[in-house]
Design a protein around this motif. Structure first.
Motif, PDB file in Angstrom:
ATOM      1  N   UNK A   1       0.851  -1.195   0.000  1.00  0.00           N
ATOM      2  CA  UNK A   1       0.000   0.000   0.000  1.00  0.00           C
ATOM      3  C   UNK A   1       0.886   1.244   0.000  1.00  0.00           C
ATOM      4  N   UNK A   2       0.506   2.275  -0.733  1.00  0.00           N
ATOM      5  CA  UNK A   2       1.342   3.487  -0.815  1.00  0.00           C
ATOM      6  C   UNK A   2       1.732   4.078   0.531  1.00  0.00           C
ATOM      7  N   UNK A   3       0.869   3.964   1.529  1.00  0.00           N
ATOM      8  CA  UNK A   3       1.205   4.484   2.853  1.00  0.00           C
ATOM      9  C   UNK A   3       2.215   3.603   3.582  1.00  0.00           C
TER      10      UNK A   3
ATOM     11  N   UNK B   1      11.762   4.975  -4.885  1.00  0.00           N
ATOM     12  CA  UNK B   1      11.411   4.126  -6.032  1.00  0.00           C
ATOM     13  C   UNK B   1      11.116   2.719  -5.532  1.00  0.00           C
ATOM     14  N   UNK B   2      10.147   2.061  -6.194  1.00  0.00           N
ATOM     15  CA  UNK B   2       9.736   0.707  -5.837  1.00  0.00           C
ATOM     16  C   UNK B   2       9.903  -0.175  -7.063  1.00  0.00           C
ATOM     17  N   UNK B   3      10.728  -1.225  -6.929  1.00  0.00           N
ATOM     18  CA  UNK B   3      10.932  -2.212  -7.988  1.00  0.00           C
ATOM     19  C   UNK B   3      10.001  -3.392  -7.705  1.00  0.00           C
ATOM     20  N   UNK B   4       9.203  -3.793  -8.679  1.00  0.00           N
ATOM     21  CA  UNK B   4       8.316  -4.945  -8.522  1.00  0.00           C
ATOM     22  C   UNK B   4       8.662  -5.932  -9.631  1.00  0.00           C
ATOM     23  N   UNK B   5       9.576  -6.855  -9.345  1.00  0.00           N
ATOM     24  CA  UNK B   5      10.230  -7.659 -10.372  1.00  0.00           C
ATOM     25  C   UNK B   5       9.881  -9.138 -10.303  1.00  0.00           C
ATOM     26  N   UNK B   6       9.943  -9.776 -11.473  1.00  0.00           N
ATOM     27  CA  UNK B   6       9.836 -11.229 -11.568  1.00  0.00           C
ATOM     28  C   UNK B   6      11.138 -11.885 -11.112  1.00  0.00           C
TER      29      UNK B   6
ATOM     30  N   UNK C   1       9.512  -0.316 -12.568  1.00  0.00           N
ATOM     31  CA  UNK C   1      10.046   0.488 -11.462  1.00  0.00           C
ATOM     32  C   UNK C   1       9.183   1.744 -11.380  1.00  0.00           C
ATOM     33  N   UNK C   2       8.653   2.017 -10.199  1.00  0.00           N
ATOM     34  CA  UNK C   2       7.733   3.135 -10.004  1.00  0.00           C
ATOM     35  C   UNK C   2       8.324   4.159  -9.042  1.00  0.00           C
ATOM     36  N   UNK C   3       8.128   5.423  -9.342  1.00  0.00           N
ATOM     37  CA  UNK C   3       8.413   6.439  -8.344  1.00  0.00           C
ATOM     38  C   UNK C   3       7.345   6.347  -7.254  1.00  0.00           C
ATOM     39  N   UNK C   4       7.619   6.933  -6.119  1.00  0.00           N
ATOM     40  CA  UNK C   4       6.658   6.923  -5.021  1.00  0.00           C
ATOM     41  C   UNK C   4       5.309   7.497  -5.462  1.00  0.00           C
ATOM     42  N   UNK C   5       5.360   8.616  -6.177  1.00  0.00           N
ATOM     43  CA  UNK C   5       4.130   9.280  -6.621  1.00  0.00           C
ATOM     44  C   UNK C   5       3.365   8.430  -7.622  1.00  0.00           C
ATOM     45  N   UNK C   6       4.070   7.852  -8.589  1.00  0.00           N
ATOM     46  CA  UNK C   6       3.403   7.037  -9.599  1.00  0.00           C
ATOM     47  C   UNK C   6       2.766   5.796  -8.973  1.00  0.00           C
ATOM     48  N   UNK C   7       3.484   5.180  -8.023  1.00  0.00           N
ATOM     49  CA  UNK C   7       2.945   3.965  -7.410  1.00  0.00           C
ATOM     50  C   UNK C   7       1.680   4.257  -6.611  1.00  0.00           C
ATOM     51  N   UNK C   8       1.592   5.413  -6.017  1.00  0.00           N
ATOM     52  CA  UNK C   8       0.385   5.747  -5.262  1.00  0.00           C
ATOM     53  C   UNK C   8      -0.836   5.707  -6.178  1.00  0.00           C
TER      54      UNK C   8
END
Length: 383
Positions: free
Chosen positions: A195-197, A204-209, A286-293
């Protein structure tokens, strides 16, 4: 006989009067004695110290010190606490009755000690978060991948096969966070645990296989390029000879970053729209904090494979064709290991991976329908 009767009554009456007078005098004397002494609290009972263990003594002293503090809820006089009446509509939902100074609306995944001062828990705060959804069979590849990430990255592993403690054969695993739920996908995990919070502390958040070759990848250099080119959503370029699906994600040897491409005729209705621009795949985003929210809210609870999400990411950044791109000079190889397919179930004599693939395709269609219906409902409401 009559005189004797009267004499007995008189004696009884005289004795009763003396008893009443004595009682009244006793009450009066007791009252004056009582008010002449200091007040005594009956709420404390002091027992011999010999009956306490050292732990009891320590806990009693700590509690005594704590009770000496002045707490806001003990306002007012006497023994009746007075709680301040507070209502702050700008507080997070459900926390309106709290003073803003005590509200902590966001958190992190930093590991903390059980002792010492909280302010001294962290020698270094990771700036970025990298997650892998893993099975034990890909341990060697994951070990190689994680070694590409410096101490600035918090490591989080989602285990879809239930194998967790065995990972401690790797030293880095002892500082990683492990979450295990069998037979789930990375988007199922991401919706519930990212969750963004919760991940607000990370830039940055990496969500990888798990099946990515990283021989030509350096995470710190990747971050530098993402910042340099202003990318809010990105992925490393893909080796063109391994598992390539889209031209957009194909690595270009003469660039640091690219943000658009040319596809097959008729595939792109607009050069600024996917898959010709504003597009990355879901294998290694890979998402920035703002984009992932924004993206987190678009991930559906029941559509666990994420198919179709890559075409909709552009809704979360503006202008999308400038904020979404592929980092060419830090590239990876998609090894195309269908390990998650083995977590499916064989039905009607078909291989487990077949049912998983069919589910992926049906989810893509469902997601497109939901998005189209949501657009239609919104614009109808807006008139």
């Amino acid at each position: 006989m009559k005189g004797m009767y009267r004499s007995g009554v008189f004696r009884k009456s005289s004795g009763g009067g003396k008893l009443i007078i004595t009682t009244i005098m006793g009450i009066v004397v007791g009252y004056f004695i009582g008010v002449s002494f200091p007040s005594v609290s009956l709420t404390k009972v002091i027992l011999p110290s010999s009956i306490y263990s050292p732990f009891d003594v320590t806990m009693r002293e700590d509690r005594s010190k704590a009770l000496e503090r002045s707490f806001p809820e003990n306002l007012g006089s006497g023994n009746t606490p007075t709680t301040p009446k507070i209502y702050v509509p700008t507080n997070p939902r459900g926390a309106e009755s709290l003073p803003p100074g005590i509200v902590v609306a966001e958190t992190d995944l930093y590991l903390r000690r059980l002792w010492g001062e909280p302010s001294e828990d962290l020698k270094k705060k990771p700036k970025y978060l990298v997650t892998f959804t893993v099975g034990w069979g890909q341990r060697n590849n994951i070990d190689a991948s994680i070694k590409k990430f410096s101490g600035d990255f918090q490591i989080l592993l989602f285990h879809y096969d239930g194998v967790v403690t065995e990972w401690d054969q790797y030293e880095w695993s002892k500082q990683a966070i492990h979450i295990s739920v069998k037979k789930q996908t990375k988007w199922w995990y991401a919706k519930r645990f990212l969750h963004p919070d919760i991940v607000a502390a990370y830039d940055y958040i990496f969500i990888w296989d798990e099946d990515l070759g990283v021989e030509h990848f350096n995470a710190d250099k990747y971050i530098q390029l993402v910042k340099k080119h202003g990318l809010e959503i990105s992925q490393p370029g893909l080796e063109p000879n391994n598992g390539l699906t889209w031209q957009m994600t194909k690595r270009r040897g003469d660039k640091e970053v690219h943000k658009d491409t040319e596809e097959k005729p008729g595939w792109c209705s607009d050069p600024y729209l996917p898959p010709c621009a504003a597009f990355v795949e879901i294998m290694a985003p890979v998402f920035s904090r703002t984009a992932w929210r924004c993206v987190w809210h678009m991930v559906q609870n029941d559509l666990v494979h994420g198919w179709g999400l890559d075409f909709a990411l552009r809704r979360c950044v503006k202008p999308a064709h400038e904020k979404i791109g592929v980092v060419d000079s830090q590239w990876i190889i998609h090894q195309v290991v269908p390990s998650l397919g083995s977590q499916g179930r064989s039905e009607n004599g078909e291989a487990p991976w077949k049912g998983v693939r069919d589910r992926c395709k049906s989810e893509w269609a469902l997601f497109q329908d939901r998005l189209a219906n949501a657009d239609k409902a919104y614009f109808k409401q807006m008139g």
